[in-house]
Design an enzyme around this catalytic site. Structure first.
Site, PDB file in Angstrom:
ATOM      1  N   LYS A 190      -3.965  13.374  -9.089  1.00 17.91           N
ATOM      2  CA  LYS A 190      -3.435  13.663 -10.322  1.00 17.91           C
ATOM      3  C   LYS A 190      -4.405  14.117 -11.476  1.00 17.91           C
ATOM      4  CE  LYS A 190       0.179  13.698 -13.464  1.00 17.91           C
ATOM      5  NZ  LYS A 190       1.291  14.548 -13.379  1.00 17.91           N
ATOM      6  N   ASP A 222       3.217  14.300  -8.565  1.00 16.02           N
ATOM      7  CA  ASP A 222       4.549  14.658  -8.522  1.00 16.02           C
ATOM      8  C   ASP A 222       4.980  15.888  -7.911  1.00 16.02           C
ATOM      9  OD1 ASP A 222       2.499  16.217  -9.975  1.00 16.02           O
ATOM     10  OD2 ASP A 222       3.711  16.365 -12.015  1.00 16.02           O
ATOM     11  N   ASP A 246       1.451   4.473  -1.516  1.00 16.82           N
ATOM     12  CA  ASP A 246       2.296   3.246  -1.532  1.00 16.82           C
ATOM     13  C   ASP A 246       3.688   4.010  -1.711  1.00 16.82           C
ATOM     14  OD1 ASP A 246       3.704   0.878  -1.515  1.00 16.82           O
ATOM     15  OD2 ASP A 246       3.710   0.995  -3.809  1.00 16.82           O
ATOM     16  N   ASP A 250       6.766   5.202   0.900  1.00 20.96           N
ATOM     17  CA  ASP A 250       8.197   4.842   1.252  1.00 20.96           C
ATOM     18  C   ASP A 250       9.121   6.162   0.994  1.00 20.96           C
ATOM     19  OD1 ASP A 250       7.722   2.216   1.028  1.00 20.96           O
ATOM     20  OD2 ASP A 250       9.423   1.898  -0.274  1.00 20.96           O
TER      21      ASP A 250
HETATM   22  C1  IPM Z   1       3.531  -1.948   1.238  1.00 24.09           C
HETATM   23  C2  IPM Z   1       4.015  -2.743   0.346  1.00 24.09           C
HETATM   24  C3  IPM Z   1       3.115  -3.753  -0.403  1.00 24.09           C
HETATM   25  C4  IPM Z   1       2.110  -2.653  -0.889  1.00 24.09           C
HETATM   26  C5  IPM Z   1       3.532  -4.666  -1.095  1.00 24.09           C
HETATM   27  C6  IPM Z   1       4.464  -5.752  -0.816  1.00 24.09           C
HETATM   28  C7  IPM Z   1       2.211  -5.382  -1.887  1.00 24.09           C
HETATM   29  O1  IPM Z   1       4.695  -2.241  -0.708  1.00 24.09           O
HETATM   30  O2  IPM Z   1       2.903  -2.073   2.086  1.00 24.09           O
HETATM   31  O3  IPM Z   1       3.514  -0.528   0.667  1.00 24.09           O
HETATM   32  O4  IPM Z   1       2.339  -2.260  -2.086  1.00 24.09           O
HETATM   33  O5  IPM Z   1       1.000  -2.308  -0.482  1.00 24.09           O
HETATM   34 MG    MG Z   2       4.962  -0.054  -0.389  1.00 22.41          MG
END
Ligand code: IPM
Ligand code: MG
Length: 357
Positions: A190, A222, A246, A250
């Protein structure tokens, strides 16, 4: 002979980890390698039995092992604990920091038979094969932080702090991995707003000359979030700081059908740690509904990154691929017309393919 520390943890952890252990045993007998397993407590299970999420003996076992296999930690039972004692923060983060695991590799690979399980249109998601290299021991997670009362109310801060050395080591690793894949690296930051991102970007620019075979592109975080759903096939390797990684990992995980398919490797330290990207899923724990494939695929990453057993890693991936092609599905990836199986059954099917393949 390799020593593996096995930390099943909480929720579905104790159901999925045994399937991964048995997969390693099957690989061992195929390849003539002996894996020796030692189990230890972590997370809520360790809080209950030992009063702390990461007991000293668990950390010691990890340090003495050649690789660590982790299930998942956390659950509603421990959610009301103060943040510093919760399984996620009191086990996972110190484990990463203490073992020096600065690089978290999270692949998002679409197994072709799962295209229909993706929230994206099959024509958009088909061909997705990317790897997020997330910095894991710096940034907001570990920088100076505080919450305090002032005359006008509370204030709180976290600091996204990075040194040149921290950026260099993760970026070099990402370049090295990109060179072994399709040779394209996207560095996500960013830099239009954040000072730490400008240091990040300057560092990538300075290092790129060392890797002439790799094409580099910079992308704002973004925009990257948008591009991941718009055209995920444009990515090969993405390198980014801890928090961005992180969030993006996801997002990337679900593109390929289910987070229940996604493995991860945390490397760069004294011993590699391998775990599924998903959490402890307390809502389905103990019901044989969990998908063990993320953990089984984490074992494939272990074989590749800790033991340099690339052929065995590919054999595990191919076995998973064949089981999916034959139509077997755990509930998270089930669609009508496929065969629904439970956790242990899925594990057994993969081992059967491994033995036959
Ligand atoms: C991940 C999880 C962890 C992180 C949490 C549970 C602390 O979300 O491994 O991605 O944020 O790293
Ligand atoms: Mg995570």
């Amino acid at each position: 002979m390799y020593k593996i520390a096995v930390l099943p943890g909480d929720g579905i952890g104790p159901e999925i980890v045994p399937e991964a252990v048995k997969t390693l045993e099957a690989v061992g007998s195929r390849e003539g390698v002996e894996f020796q397993f030692s189990e230890a407590l972590v997370g809520g299970a360790a809080i209950d039995a030992r009063g702390r999420a990461l007991p000293a003996e668990t950390l010691a076992l990890c340090r003495q092992s050649d690789a660590v296999l982790l299930g998942a930690v956390g659950g509603p039972k421990w959610d009301t604990l103060p943040p510093a004692e919760r399984p996620e923060t009191a086990a996972l983060l110190p484990l990463r920091k203490e073992l020096g695991l600065y690089a978290n590799l999270r692949p998002a690979y679409l197994f072709a038979p799962l295209a229909a399980a993706s929230p994206l249109k099959p024509e958009v998601v088909t061909g997705t094969d990317l790897l997020i290299v997330r910095e894991l021991t710096g940034g907001l997670y570990f920088g100076p932080k505080k919450r305090e009362k002032t005359a006008t109310g509370e204030v709180a801060y976290d600091t996204m702090l990075y040194s040149t050395a921290e950026i260099e080591r993760i970026v070099r690793l990402a370049f090295t991995i990109a060179r072994q894949r399709r040779g394209h690296l996207t560095s996500v930051d960013k830099a239009n707003v954040l000072t730490s991102s400008r240091l990040w970007r300057d560092t990538v620019e300075r290092l790129k000359g060392e890797f002439p075979e790799v094409t580099v592109e910079h992308m704002y975080v973004d925009n990257c979030a948008m591009q991941l759903v718009r055209r995920p096939t444009q990515f090969d390797v993405i390198v980014t700081e801890n928090t961005f990684g992180d969030i993006l990992s996801d997002q990337a995980s679900v593109l390929t059908g289910s987070i229940g398919m996604l493995p991860s490797a945390s490397i760069g330290g004294v011993v590699g740690l391998y775990e599924p990207c998903h959490g402890s899923a307390p809502d389905i724990a103990g019901q044989q509904k969990a998908n063990p494939l993320a953990t089984i695929l984490s074992v494939a990453m272990m074989l590749k990154y800790s033991f340099k057993m690339d052929r065995a890693a590919q054999a595990v991936e191919a076995a998973v691929s064949r089981v999916l092609a034959k139509g077997y599905r755990t509930p998270d990836i089930y669609v009508p017309g496929t065969s629904l199986v439970g956790t242990a059954e899925m594990g057994a099917l993969v081992r059967q393919e491994l033995q036959e393949g």
